[in-house]
Design an enzyme around this catalytic site. Structure first.
Site, PDB file in Angstrom:
ATOM      1  N   ARG A   1     -10.282 -11.605   1.955  1.00 54.03           N
ATOM      2  CA  ARG A   1     -11.272 -12.655   1.230  1.00 54.03           C
ATOM      3  C   ARG A   1     -10.484 -14.133   1.105  1.00 54.03           C
ATOM      4  O   ARG A   1     -11.192 -15.054   1.320  1.00 54.03           O
ATOM      5  CB  ARG A   1     -11.409 -11.926  -0.263  1.00 54.03           C
ATOM      6  CG  ARG A   1     -10.419 -11.980  -1.236  1.00 54.03           C
ATOM      7  CD  ARG A   1     -10.737 -10.965  -2.265  1.00 54.03           C
ATOM      8  NE  ARG A   1     -10.810  -9.503  -2.002  1.00 54.03           N
ATOM      9  CZ  ARG A   1     -10.966  -8.552  -2.856  1.00 54.03           C
ATOM     10  NH1 ARG A   1     -11.380  -9.074  -4.165  1.00 54.03           N
ATOM     11  NH2 ARG A   1     -11.116  -7.522  -2.697  1.00 54.03           N
TER      12      ARG A   1
ATOM     13  N   LYS B   1       0.890  -1.113  -0.025  1.00 55.86           N
ATOM     14  CA  LYS B   1      -0.155   0.133   0.069  1.00 55.86           C
ATOM     15  C   LYS B   1       0.839   1.278   0.067  1.00 55.86           C
ATOM     16  O   LYS B   1       2.092   1.215   0.419  1.00 55.86           O
ATOM     17  CB  LYS B   1      -0.803  -0.110   1.388  1.00 55.86           C
ATOM     18  CG  LYS B   1      -2.039  -0.908   1.405  1.00 55.86           C
ATOM     19  CD  LYS B   1      -2.742  -0.978   2.635  1.00 55.86           C
ATOM     20  CE  LYS B   1      -3.890  -1.973   2.599  1.00 55.86           C
ATOM     21  NZ  LYS B   1      -5.074  -1.613   1.677  1.00 55.86           N
TER      22      LYS B   1
END
Ligand code: BES
Ligand code: ZN
Ligand code: ZN
Length: 483
Positions: free
Chosen positions: A338, A264
């Site tokens: 996920r 990120k």
């Protein structure tokens, strides 16, 4: 903070501050005496929602101060606003060192729903994210919060106390920085909590997860020096028979999300300590259920990992085999939530859960879609979605149903494995949900994307900046309202 219910007349309340509600366009409440009548007549205080005014040595009262809190229009004042009004009362009085507060519930507001909301609001308002400040900016504390209302509200007051204290338990976990909240520390905290309130807790370690074949979860964990954990906490009501529904609550707990190799940007990365808010929420829910004892079997599954770009980290393009047997191409290592949820969901199904609900700070895309106001709700099952939306409304948490039709599933395609972990640029919150749906298979499932709502960017009159504990009240309400 001690919570009490006091049925005696408000004039006799010996308290640091008596708090009363006043409404726009209404007569000033009698408890406010001449001061409030004049104040409202002057127009200086009109009863606007969450406006406040304070006076000292109010006439005819034993209270040292009188605080009036605006409720807005009486007709649109619901328990949702009551929660915020009580929080505002507490947060406006706390820095003044009042010591104790008594909130007067009158008329239609002397009901169980309003009483519970008032207690919740006060307890939530009392939370500060300053655990690591050695000099507290405001060392003043409120020793007691009293609800002035009839004895019939006792149960509601107690249940409001339990739910809000458990929401604050969640907030305290979320508030911990990643150096003090690794997956194993979270597991320790879960074990401690379970032991304290009589729940069963089991922690699956890396070896056990390897034996079972949780390749998706382990792939995320392998870039970090911190060991992963799958935390399982069980609540079983007395006499729940075979064939009874069994709710599985799955909470994403990435104790720090650097993004992994798909790293990120540094700007704002410090906030990724709250990427375990879903896991912390379901642990808070279990703590509440242990005290409230609903008639439904509930098990929490908290996959806990740190997502780091270490030398053993998984790479974009890696293909992992999940517990379900499905292979996943990891196109972006930052779409890690996920992956860990997929294995936890398969495990929950194998543990006999008949219904699944997950809570996860899953996507930045849900923040784009709904901002910081609503939780995004996705579901594969209409009855479960209806129950969940009703529970959210009753608990006073804003949630918005999002679409999840088959066409979104088609966006998850790769020639190299059964499914990729990302779709294209668009509808990212929905393709993330579509990915999870693959692992719910035919088990009724709902998903709460709390990325936009688990962290308050700026303090509110009724709540401090930082972790919100969102989803705790809704999931507690879901379990309690099941039967
Ligand atoms: N933890 C983040 C999602 C998130 C974003 C939580 C902002 C809280 C605030 C998640 O793991 C993530 O990084 N998702 C990616 C997915 C993308 C790579 C498909 C995202 O949303 O950018
Ligand atoms: Zn991520
Ligand atoms: Zn994440």
């Amino acid at each position: 903070m001690k919570i009490v219910l006091d049925p005696r007349p408000y004039a006799d309340a010996e308290t640091g501050a008596l708090a009363v509600l006043a409404f726009e366009g209404d007569a000033a409440p009698a408890a406010g005496g001449a001061w409030l009548a004049e104040l409202m007549a002057s127009g200086e205080f009109a009863g606007k929602l969450l406006d406040t005014a304070l006076t000292y040595n109010p006439q005819g009262l034993k209270a040292k101060r009188l605080l009036v809190v605006g409720g807005g229009k009486r007709a649109s004042f619901t328990p949702f606003q009551m929660r915020r009004a009580a929080g505002t009362a507490l947060r406006s009085l706390k820095p003044k060192g009042v010591g104790s507060i008594a909130l007067l519930l009158e008329g239609e507001h002397a009901s169980p729903e309003f009483a519970a909301a008032a207690v919740e609001g006060a307890i939530l308002g009392d939370f500060e994210p300053d655990a690591y400040k050695t000099k507290k900016e405001d060392s003043k504390t409120i020793e007691q919060f009293a609800v002035l209302g009839p004895e019939t509200l006792a149960e509601a007051v107690e249940s409001g106390r339990i739910v809000a204290e458990c929401q604050n338990f969640t907030r305290a976990l979320v508030n911990e920085p990643a150096n003090r909240m690794s997956p194993m520390i979270l597991a320790d905290r879960a074990r401690e909590m379970a032991a304290e309130c009589g729940l069963e807790c089991e922690v699956l370690d890396r070896d056990r997860m390897r034996q079972l074949g949780m390749g998706a979860l382990l792939g995320v964990a392998q870039g970090s020096a911190e060991a992963p954990a799958l935390i399982v906490v069980r609540y079983r009501p007395a006499g729940a028979g075979e064939g009874a529904p069994h709710l599985g609550l799955i909470g994403k707990a990435v104790t720090f999300d650097s993004g992994g190799i798909s790293i990120k940007p540094s700007d704002g990365m410090e906030k990724m300590k709250y990427d375990m808010a879903g896991g912390a929420a379901v642990l808070g829910v279990m703590r509440a259920l242990a005290h409230l004892k609903p008639a439904l079997a509930v098990t929490a599954f908290v996959p806990a990992v740190e997502n780091m770009p270490g030398s053993r980290a998984q790479r974009p393009g890696d293909i992992v085999t999940s517990l379900s047997g499905k292979t996943i191409e990891v196109l972006n290592t930052d779409a890690e939530g996920r992956l860990i949820l997929a294995d936890a969901m398969t495990y929950a199904r194998r543990q006999g859960c008949t219904h699944l609900v997950d809570a996860a700070t899953l996507t930045g895309a849900i923040v784009v879609a709904l901002g910081h106001i609503n939780v995004g709700v996705f579901a594969s099952d209409e009855p479960l979605a209806a129950r969940l939306m009703q529970a959210a409304a009753a608990a006073g948490e804003k949630m918005w149903r999002m679409p999840l039709d088959d066409e979104y599933r088609e966006l998850l395609k790769t020639p190299f494995a059964d499914i990729p972990n990302i779709g294209n640029r668009w509808g990212g919150a929905i393709t993330a949900a579509a990915f999870l749906q693959e692992f719910a298979e035919d088990t009724p499932w709902a998903h709460l994307d709390i990325a936009g709502t688990a962290w308050l960017e700026e303090g509110k009159p009724f709540m401090a900046k930082g972790p919100t504990g969102v989803a705790v009240r809704t999931l507690v309400q879901l379990a309690r309202s099941w039967s």
